[in-house]
Write a protein that holds these residues in place. Structure first.
Motif, short mmCIF file in Angstrom:
data_model
loop_
_atom_site.label_atom_id
_atom_site.label_comp_id
_atom_site.label_asym_id
_atom_site.label_seq_id
_atom_site.Cartn_x
_atom_site.Cartn_y
_atom_site.Cartn_z
N VAL A 37 -1.17 0.72 3.25
CA VAL A 37 0.28 0.94 3.21
C VAL A 37 0.64 1.83 2.03
O VAL A 37 1.44 2.77 2.16
CB VAL A 37 1.03 -0.41 3.10
CG1 VAL A 37 2.50 -0.19 2.75
CG2 VAL A 37 0.92 -1.18 4.41
N GLU A 38 0.05 1.57 0.87
CA GLU A 38 0.38 2.36 -0.31
C GLU A 38 0.07 3.83 -0.13
O GLU A 38 0.90 4.71 -0.42
CB GLU A 38 -0.37 1.81 -1.53
CG GLU A 38 -0.12 2.60 -2.79
CD GLU A 38 -0.39 1.83 -4.06
OE1 GLU A 38 0.14 2.24 -5.11
OE2 GLU A 38 -1.12 0.83 -4.01
N VAL A 39 -1.12 4.14 0.38
CA VAL A 39 -1.53 5.53 0.55
C VAL A 39 -0.63 6.22 1.57
O VAL A 39 -0.18 7.36 1.37
CB VAL A 39 -3.01 5.60 0.97
CG1 VAL A 39 -3.40 7.02 1.36
CG2 VAL A 39 -3.90 5.11 -0.17
N GLU A 40 -0.36 5.55 2.70
CA GLU A 40 0.47 6.14 3.74
C GLU A 40 1.90 6.33 3.26
O GLU A 40 2.54 7.36 3.55
CB GLU A 40 0.43 5.27 4.99
CG GLU A 40 1.22 5.82 6.17
CD GLU A 40 0.64 7.10 6.74
OE1 GLU A 40 1.37 7.79 7.49
OE2 GLU A 40 -0.54 7.41 6.46
N ALA A 41 2.43 5.33 2.54
CA ALA A 41 3.80 5.42 2.05
C ALA A 41 3.97 6.56 1.07
O ALA A 41 4.97 7.29 1.11
CB ALA A 41 4.23 4.10 1.41
N MET A 42 3.00 6.74 0.17
CA MET A 42 3.09 7.84 -0.79
C MET A 42 3.05 9.19 -0.08
O MET A 42 3.70 10.15 -0.51
CB MET A 42 1.97 7.73 -1.82
CG MET A 42 2.17 6.60 -2.82
SD MET A 42 1.04 6.67 -4.24
CE MET A 42 -0.54 6.42 -3.44
N ALA A 43 2.28 9.27 0.99
CA ALA A 43 2.20 10.53 1.74
C ALA A 43 3.52 10.84 2.45
O ALA A 43 3.87 12.01 2.63
CB ALA A 43 1.07 10.44 2.76
N ARG A 44 4.26 9.81 2.83
CA ARG A 44 5.50 9.99 3.56
C ARG A 44 6.73 10.10 2.66
O ARG A 44 7.75 10.66 3.07
CB ARG A 44 5.72 8.82 4.53
CG ARG A 44 4.73 8.77 5.68
CD ARG A 44 4.92 7.51 6.53
NE ARG A 44 4.06 7.53 7.71
CZ ARG A 44 4.41 8.04 8.87
NH1 ARG A 44 5.61 8.55 9.04
NH2 ARG A 44 3.57 8.02 9.91
N ALA A 45 6.67 9.55 1.47
CA ALA A 45 7.85 9.47 0.61
C ALA A 45 8.31 10.85 0.15
O ALA A 45 7.48 11.68 -0.27
CB ALA A 45 7.56 8.60 -0.61
N PRO A 46 9.63 11.12 0.18
CA PRO A 46 10.15 12.42 -0.23
C PRO A 46 10.46 12.49 -1.73
O PRO A 46 11.27 13.29 -2.17
CB PRO A 46 11.44 12.54 0.59
CG PRO A 46 11.93 11.13 0.68
CD PRO A 46 10.70 10.27 0.76
N VAL A 47 9.82 11.62 -2.51
CA VAL A 47 10.00 11.60 -3.96
C VAL A 47 8.63 11.74 -4.62
O VAL A 47 7.61 11.51 -3.96
CB VAL A 47 10.69 10.29 -4.42
CG1 VAL A 47 12.08 10.17 -3.80
CG2 VAL A 47 9.85 9.07 -4.07
#
Length: 262
Positions: A37-47
């Motif tokens: 989840v962490e890796v995928e979320a960082m890839a998707r986050a616009p920040v």
């Protein structure tokens, strides 16, 4: 890294540990689903987020972020009002982004967990019954339907890094998912109520402050047992127990004023 002589333990408990070696952070987590989840979320986050250097389960290596943490729970924040507003703006960017494909916790799950934690707090005498009861009542305002957004899920003030008045990155995305926007805003300002106005101004839209305060109570009620069982002290000055006591005093004062007005 071979020339680094010191290994700093950033955080360690029964579930995971984070080590710093020079400019590299090593996150060791037995639950690789959280790391996914962490890796995928960082890839998707616009920040801005930390750069993933490599991953060799159960270890995830991340590059250090520039700047310093926006603040620490239980300590006055050294950051400017403008930096807090910038944090609010960054949160709004995240909440406006497309939803991640995985779900977050449901309203029923949160309500059930809250019931269980309040029972544990009362049974074990961790807090005065009046403090638990008042905060449980305040928390009810957060238990309402919401339109899900892309939430960080654990947006503690120490997870947001700044340099001057600019956001340089946001850490720890393992609890990211679909959730209530006001939960992120509440988590960011927990214990730092004096900066709530700055964050809301940067967020750029009207928010229900009563619901944010309700999440302060709810998050703190849910967190006390976890902190105790993982070797942390929720009764440290300015931390969760202080938040709950402050919330109870506010509820007592407001209800007293309402009764007097009648």
């Amino acid at each position: 890294m071979a020339d680094v002589e010191e290994v700093e333990v950033v955080v360690a408990h029964h579930e995971c540990a984070t080590l710093r070696i020079g400019d590299v952070f090593l996150k060791v987590d037995a639950d690789q689903a959280r790391t996914d989840v962490e890796v995928e979320a960082m890839a998707r986050a616009p920040v801005p987020t930390p750069e993933v250097l490599w991953r060799k389960p159960p270890v995830l290596a991340l590059a250090a972020l520039p700047g310093t943490a926006l603040g620490r729970l239980g300590e006055p924040s050294p950051a400017s009002s403008a930096a807090w507003a910038a944090a609010g703006s960054a949160v709004r960017m995240l909440h406006d982004a497309p939803l991640p494909p995985w779900p977050g916790r449901s309203l029923d799950e949160i309500a059930s967990e809250l019931d269980g934690e309040c029972e544990w707090l009362g049974t074990n005498g961790v807090l005065p019954a009046d403090v638990v009861t008042r905060n449980r009542r305040v928390a009810e305002a957060a238990l309402r339907p919401w339109t899900p957004v892309f939430t960080h899920g654990d947006l503690q003030v120490a997870h947001v890094f700044v340099a001057g008045d600019e956001i340089t990155g946001v850490l720890d995305w393992s609890e990211a998912g679909r959730g209530d926007a006001l939960f992120d805003l509440a988590t960011l300002t927990l214990g730092h109520e004096e900066h709530l106005g700055d964050v809301v101004a940067g967020y750029g839209t009207d928010v229900d402050l009563d619901v944010i305060r309700a999440w302060w109570s709810l998050r703190s009620l849910l967190g006390v047992r976890w902190l105790v069982e993982h070797g942390f002290d929720p009764a440290s000055p300015g931390c969760e127990v202080d938040v709950l006591r402050t919330q109870a005093m506010r509820d007592r004062r407001e209800r007293g004023s309402a009764s007097a007005a009648q």
